[in-house]
Design a protein around this motif. Structure first.
Motif, PDB file in Angstrom:
ATOM      1  N   ILE A 328      -6.047  -3.571  -4.123  1.00 57.48           N
ATOM      2  CA  ILE A 328      -5.605  -4.071  -2.814  1.00 57.48           C
ATOM      3  C   ILE A 328      -6.836  -4.524  -2.049  1.00 57.48           C
ATOM      4  O   ILE A 328      -7.772  -3.747  -1.840  1.00 57.48           O
ATOM      5  CB  ILE A 328      -4.847  -2.988  -2.027  1.00 57.48           C
ATOM      6  CG1 ILE A 328      -3.573  -2.574  -2.783  1.00 57.48           C
ATOM      7  CG2 ILE A 328      -4.499  -3.483  -0.632  1.00 57.48           C
ATOM      8  CD1 ILE A 328      -2.823  -1.419  -2.141  1.00 57.48           C
ATOM      9  N   GLU A 405       4.741   3.206  -5.408  1.00 63.36           N
ATOM     10  CA  GLU A 405       4.342   1.947  -4.784  1.00 63.36           C
ATOM     11  C   GLU A 405       3.286   2.253  -3.740  1.00 63.36           C
ATOM     12  O   GLU A 405       3.338   3.299  -3.081  1.00 63.36           O
ATOM     13  CB  GLU A 405       5.545   1.266  -4.141  1.00 63.36           C
ATOM     14  CG  GLU A 405       5.244  -0.090  -3.526  1.00 63.36           C
ATOM     15  CD  GLU A 405       4.737  -1.108  -4.529  1.00 63.36           C
ATOM     16  OE1 GLU A 405       3.562  -0.997  -4.937  1.00 63.36           O
ATOM     17  OE2 GLU A 405       5.502  -2.020  -4.894  1.00 63.36           O
ATOM     18  N   GLN A 407       0.936   0.674  -0.465  1.00 66.44           N
ATOM     19  CA  GLN A 407       0.851  -0.406   0.520  1.00 66.44           C
ATOM     20  C   GLN A 407      -0.103  -0.013   1.639  1.00 66.44           C
ATOM     21  O   GLN A 407      -0.096   1.123   2.106  1.00 66.44           O
ATOM     22  CB  GLN A 407       2.236  -0.706   1.106  1.00 66.44           C
ATOM     23  CG  GLN A 407       2.260  -1.846   2.112  1.00 66.44           C
ATOM     24  CD  GLN A 407       3.680  -2.311   2.396  1.00 66.44           C
ATOM     25  OE1 GLN A 407       4.551  -2.221   1.543  1.00 66.44           O
ATOM     26  NE2 GLN A 407       3.908  -2.821   3.581  1.00 66.44           N
ATOM     27  N   ARG A 408      -0.933  -0.959   2.036  1.00 65.20           N
ATOM     28  CA  ARG A 408      -1.818  -0.746   3.182  1.00 65.20           C
ATOM     29  C   ARG A 408      -1.065  -1.119   4.445  1.00 65.20           C
ATOM     30  O   ARG A 408      -0.505  -2.205   4.569  1.00 65.20           O
ATOM     31  CB  ARG A 408      -3.088  -1.571   3.059  1.00 65.20           C
ATOM     32  CG  ARG A 408      -4.075  -1.366   4.207  1.00 65.20           C
ATOM     33  CD  ARG A 408      -5.294  -2.254   4.074  1.00 65.20           C
ATOM     34  NE  ARG A 408      -6.256  -2.008   5.137  1.00 65.20           N
ATOM     35  CZ  ARG A 408      -6.258  -2.619   6.308  1.00 65.20           C
ATOM     36  NH1 ARG A 408      -5.314  -3.516   6.594  1.00 65.20           N
ATOM     37  NH2 ARG A 408      -7.176  -2.343   7.226  1.00 65.20           N
ATOM     38  N   VAL A 414      -2.724   4.066   4.508  1.00 64.14           N
ATOM     39  CA  VAL A 414      -2.138   3.691   3.231  1.00 64.14           C
ATOM     40  C   VAL A 414      -0.910   4.562   2.999  1.00 64.14           C
ATOM     41  O   VAL A 414      -0.946   5.774   3.234  1.00 64.14           O
ATOM     42  CB  VAL A 414      -3.143   3.876   2.072  1.00 64.14           C
ATOM     43  CG1 VAL A 414      -2.470   3.642   0.722  1.00 64.14           C
ATOM     44  CG2 VAL A 414      -4.327   2.935   2.254  1.00 64.14           C
ATOM     45  N   ARG A 462       6.508  -2.833  -2.147  1.00 62.36           N
ATOM     46  CA  ARG A 462       5.889  -3.206  -0.880  1.00 62.36           C
ATOM     47  C   ARG A 462       6.387  -4.593  -0.496  1.00 62.36           C
ATOM     48  O   ARG A 462       6.611  -5.455  -1.348  1.00 62.36           O
ATOM     49  CB  ARG A 462       4.373  -3.156  -0.959  1.00 62.36           C
ATOM     50  CG  ARG A 462       3.700  -4.037  -1.964  1.00 62.36           C
ATOM     51  CD  ARG A 462       2.187  -3.941  -1.766  1.00 62.36           C
ATOM     52  NE  ARG A 462       1.458  -4.724  -2.734  1.00 62.36           N
ATOM     53  CZ  ARG A 462       0.764  -4.228  -3.748  1.00 62.36           C
ATOM     54  NH1 ARG A 462       0.741  -2.922  -3.948  1.00 62.36           N
ATOM     55  NH2 ARG A 462       0.106  -5.013  -4.569  1.00 62.36           N
ATOM     56  N   TRP A 463       6.532  -4.808   0.813  1.00 60.98           N
ATOM     57  CA  TRP A 463       7.156  -6.031   1.280  1.00 60.98           C
ATOM     58  C   TRP A 463       6.182  -6.803   2.156  1.00 60.98           C
ATOM     59  O   TRP A 463       5.403  -7.612   1.679  1.00 60.98           O
ATOM     60  CB  TRP A 463       8.461  -5.674   1.995  1.00 60.98           C
ATOM     61  CG  TRP A 463       9.345  -6.840   2.322  1.00 60.98           C
ATOM     62  CD1 TRP A 463       9.098  -8.155   2.084  1.00 60.98           C
ATOM     63  CD2 TRP A 463      10.628  -6.768   2.932  1.00 60.98           C
ATOM     64  NE1 TRP A 463      10.133  -8.926   2.514  1.00 60.98           N
ATOM     65  CE2 TRP A 463      11.104  -8.098   3.038  1.00 60.98           C
ATOM     66  CE3 TRP A 463      11.427  -5.734   3.390  1.00 60.98           C
ATOM     67  CZ2 TRP A 463      12.353  -8.398   3.604  1.00 60.98           C
ATOM     68  CZ3 TRP A 463      12.648  -6.031   3.946  1.00 60.98           C
ATOM     69  CH2 TRP A 463      13.115  -7.335   4.049  1.00 60.98           C
ATOM     70  N   TYR A 464       6.172  -6.534   3.443  1.00 59.78           N
ATOM     71  CA  TYR A 464       5.247  -7.227   4.342  1.00 59.78           C
ATOM     72  C   TYR A 464       4.934  -6.308   5.521  1.00 59.78           C
ATOM     73  O   TYR A 464       5.702  -5.409   5.857  1.00 59.78           O
ATOM     74  CB  TYR A 464       5.858  -8.546   4.855  1.00 59.78           C
ATOM     75  CG  TYR A 464       6.939  -8.344   5.899  1.00 59.78           C
ATOM     76  CD1 TYR A 464       6.651  -8.433   7.261  1.00 59.78           C
ATOM     77  CD2 TYR A 464       8.248  -8.028   5.525  1.00 59.78           C
ATOM     78  CE1 TYR A 464       7.633  -8.231   8.212  1.00 59.78           C
ATOM     79  CE2 TYR A 464       9.237  -7.832   6.463  1.00 59.78           C
ATOM     80  CZ  TYR A 464       8.922  -7.932   7.815  1.00 59.78           C
ATOM     81  OH  TYR A 464       9.898  -7.725   8.754  1.00 59.78           O
ATOM     82  N   ASN A 466       4.248  -3.496   7.745  1.00 59.01           N
ATOM     83  CA  ASN A 466       4.425  -2.060   7.532  1.00 59.01           C
ATOM     84  C   ASN A 466       5.754  -1.738   6.847  1.00 59.01           C
ATOM     85  O   ASN A 466       6.219  -0.601   6.891  1.00 59.01           O
ATOM     86  CB  ASN A 466       4.360  -1.309   8.864  1.00 59.01           C
ATOM     87  CG  ASN A 466       2.943  -1.207   9.388  1.00 59.01           C
ATOM     88  OD1 ASN A 466       2.020  -1.751   8.802  1.00 59.01           O
ATOM     89  ND2 ASN A 466       2.763  -0.531  10.511  1.00 59.01           N
ATOM     90  N   MET A 468       8.519  -1.707   3.562  1.00 59.21           N
ATOM     91  CA  MET A 468       8.840  -1.704   2.149  1.00 59.21           C
ATOM     92  C   MET A 468      10.324  -1.997   1.980  1.00 59.21           C
ATOM     93  O   MET A 468      11.096  -1.923   2.955  1.00 59.21           O
ATOM     94  CB  MET A 468       8.516  -0.348   1.511  1.00 59.21           C
ATOM     95  CG  MET A 468       7.038  -0.068   1.329  1.00 59.21           C
ATOM     96  SD  MET A 468       6.784   1.506   0.460  1.00 59.21           S
ATOM     97  CE  MET A 468       5.056   1.373   0.008  1.00 59.21           C
TER      98      MET A 468
END
Length: 494
Positions: A328, A405, A407-408, A414, A462-464, A466, A468
Motif C-alpha cells: 500500500i 482485507e 485498508q489505509r 490502518v 477495500r473500497w474507497y 474509509n 469497505m
C-alpha cells in the motif's frame, strides 16, 4: 426488484448502543435476488468510488449462460448494466483495473483457452476476445500496461511458473525470460504506468541460499533491465514487493530468512538501484507487536528463549511462514501487510498423498491455518516507523489465499477485517499502539426485526476513502413474511 436502501434510520434507532460512535457505520445496503446455487458473483471496486458486480447465470449443464456486468455508485444505486456473449463454460479467474478500464480473465473447460474482457469503467462498453494460450494451464496473476497483458501462469509441460506477454490486438503471445531454477518463483508483478514499465520480482533459490532478481519490461515485452539483488551476511531474501517510481526511487520491501528458506526471520527494505542489499533489516524480535498474538507470559518466555539462542550463536527458533499482501503506497511511504500461517496435517497414516511433476510423492495438508496478520509502516527511505498485529485464531483455509482485507484510512490509521458468517471482525491499527480488544460488527439488514438465518460465501474488499464493501449470500426471515434469499452488499464506513 434489486435495490439499495438507506440504513440511517435503523442506525439512529440503535444510537444508544454503548460506544456506538466508535463502531463502523453501515449507511446503505444493496440486495439482489440471487440464489447461491444458481449464480456466480464477484464484487470489484472501481477507483471512482463505485462498484462493479459481475454475475453469471447458467443452466446445470453450462450449455447456455449469461454474463452480467453492473456498475453501482457509492450509494449502491445502479449506474449502468450490460452483458457479454462469451462461451457458456467460461469461469472467472482474476481482474485488474487500470483507468479507464477494468480487465477480467476467464478460463474454460479447455485449459488452453482464456477469454479476456475489457470493461470501460465509465461507459460500460465491453470488449472481449478468446485466446488459445497453449503453454499455460492456469493463470495466477496478470497486469496490463498500455493495453498489453503480462501474465503469470503455470507451464503445462513442467508445472513451473512462467511469464507471458500477450498483445490482444494481434493475438501474439510470447513467453518472457524469467524463472530458471527448480526452486524459483515470482514474488511480485507491478505495472508501473508512470514509468512505462512492468517489474517482475523473482525469488531464486538452490535450496540453501536465495536471492532476488528484478526484470523490467516495456509494454511490448522488451527487456529493459535486469537487477540481481545480492544480500550480505547470513540473510536470504525470501520475497519482496516492489514500489512504483523511477529506478532511483524504487524500493524492495519483503521478508528474509537465515538457515531454513521456508521460514521468515524478519523484514527488510532496500533500494532497487543499489543492487546490493544496503537497506534495513528488522528481525521478528525487534518488532514491538509481532508476538502479541500470544498470551503475555508465553510471549515473554518466547522472547527470552530466542535471545538466549542468539547470544549462544545458534540460529533463531522461529518458524513463521508469511504470506505477503500487495504493498500500500501512502503519502509518506509504504505499508506492508502479511499473514502468518502453517500447514496443518492430520495423522500421517491418514494423510493424502499427491505426486509432483517429477512423480515424487508428497503429503497434502488438511488445511492452511493462520495465527495472526501483521502490518508494517515504512517511510520512503525504507525506515520502519511502526508495526502492529491482528490475531486470527482458528482461521483455516484449504488454499493459501488472503483471508484479511487491509485498508489505509484517512488520518493514517490502518484497518484489517475479515468476514465471519454475519459479522465482520476488524482491528484498527494506530501506528505501533496495540489494542487487544476484540472488535466485531454485525451486518445490518433492511429492517431491525429481520433475522438472518445463514450467511454463505461472505467476503469483504477495500473500497474507497474509509469505506469497505461486505458481501455474500443470505437467507433472511422477516417478521410475518416468508424467507428470502439474496446476495447482499453492505457499505461499511470506519
Amino acid at each position: 426488484m434489486p435495490h439499495a436502501r438507506n440504513l440511517l434510520t435503523l442506525l439512529f434507532s440503535l444510537i444508544l448502543v454503548p460506544l456506538w460512535a466508535q463502531e463502523p457505520t453501515q449507511p446503505v445496503r444493496l440486495e439482489l435476488p440471487f440464489e447461491p446455487e444458481d449464480v456466480e458473483v464477484e464484487v470489484i471496486a472501481f477507483p471512482d468510488s463505485s462498484l462493479l458486480v459481475y454475475h453469471k447465470t447458467s443452466n446445470p449443464w453450462e450449455t447456455d449462460a449469461t454474463f452480467h456486468f453492473t456498475k453501482y455508485d457509492s450509494q449502491l444505486e445502479e449506474v449502468w448494466t450490460d452483458t457479454a456473449n462469451i462461451a457458456p463454460d467460461s469461469d472467472y479467474i482474476r481482474y485488474y483495473t487500470a483507468e479507464p478500464f477494468t480487465y477480467l480473465v476467464f478460463g474454460s473447460d479447455n485449459l488452453r483457452d482464456y477469454t479476456f474482457i475489457r470493461v470501460h469503467n465509465k461507459t460500460g462498453n465491453i470488449w472481449h476476445k478468446k485466446f488459445n494460450l497453449d503453454p499455460l494451464e492456469d493463470i495466477y496473476e496478470y497486469k496490463v500496461l498500455h493495453g498489453n497483458y503480462f501474465i503469470i501462469g503455470r507451464n503445462r509441460k513442467d508445472g513451473k511458473s512462467v511469464l507471458m506477454h500477450l498483445n490482444p490486438l494481434s493475438g501474439e503471445a510470447n513467453l518472457l525470460p524469467s524463472v530458471y531454477g527448480e526452486q524459483s518463483s515470482f514474488s511480485d508483478l507491478l505495472a508501473d504506468a508512470g514509468q512505462n514499465r512492468v517489474d517482475a520480482v523473482i525469488t531464486e533459490s538452490n535450496g540453501r541460499v536465495s536471492r532476488l532478481q528484478v526484470k523490467s519490461f516495456d509494454a511490448n515485452g522488451k527487456l529493459l533491465n535486469n537487477y540481481f539483488i545480492i544480500q550480505k551476511e547470513d540473510r536470504n531474501l525470501l520475497n519482496a514487493e516492489i514500489t512504483p517510481g523511477d529506478t532511483t526511487e524504487k524500493m524492495l520491501i519483503g521478508t528474509y530468512g537465515t538457515r531454513d528458506l521456508r521460514f521468515a526471520q524478519g523484514f527488510y527494505a532496500t533500494p532497487l538501484a543499489s543492487r546490493v542489499v544496503e537497506g534495513n533489516f528488522y528481525s521478528l524480535l525487534q518488532l514491538r507487536n509481532f508476538l502479541k498474538y500470544m498470551k503475555p507470559r508465553r510471549e515473554e518466555r518466547t522472547r527470552r528463549r530466542e535471545e538466549k539462542r542468539l547470544k549462544s550463536g545458534r540460529g533463531p527458533g522461529f518458524h513463521y511462514r508469511l504470506l505477503l499482501h500487495d504493498l500500500i503506497v501512502t503519502p509518506h511511504g509504504y505499508i506492508l501487510a502479511a499473514e502468518a500461517y502453517y500447514p496443518q496435517y492430520s495423522n500421517p497414516r491418514n494423510s493424502s498423498l499427491a505426486l509432483d511433476f517429477d512423480n515424487r510423492p508428497y503429503r497434502l495438508p488438511d488445511g492452511i491455518k493462520r495465527t495472526h496478520a501483521v502490518a508494517l509502516g515504512f517511510d520512503k527511505n525504507g525506515i520502519l516507523l511502526w508495526d502492529n498485529m491482528f490475531p486470527l485464531p482458528g482461521i483455516t483455509t484449504f488454499e493459501l489465499t488472503h483471508v484479511v482485507e487491509v485498508q489505509r484510512l484517512s488520518g493514517g490509521r490502518v484497518v484489517m477485517a475479515y468476514p465471519d458468517n454475519n459479522k465482520i471482525i476488524y482491528h484498527i491499527m494506530d501506528d505501533y499502539r496495540y489494542n487487544d480488544e476484540k472488535t466485531e460488527l454485525e451486518l445490518l439488514t433492511y429492517d431491525e426485526e429481520e433475522k438472518v438465518q445463514y450467511t454463505s460465501q461472505a467476503g469483504i474488499i477495500r473500497w474507497y476513502g474509509n469505506s469497505m464493501a461486505a458481501f455474500g449470500f443470505q437467507r433472511i426471515k422477516a417478521k410475518g413474511a416468508n424467507f428470502r434469499s439474496v446476495f447482499y452488499v453492505n457499505k461499511i464506513t470506519f
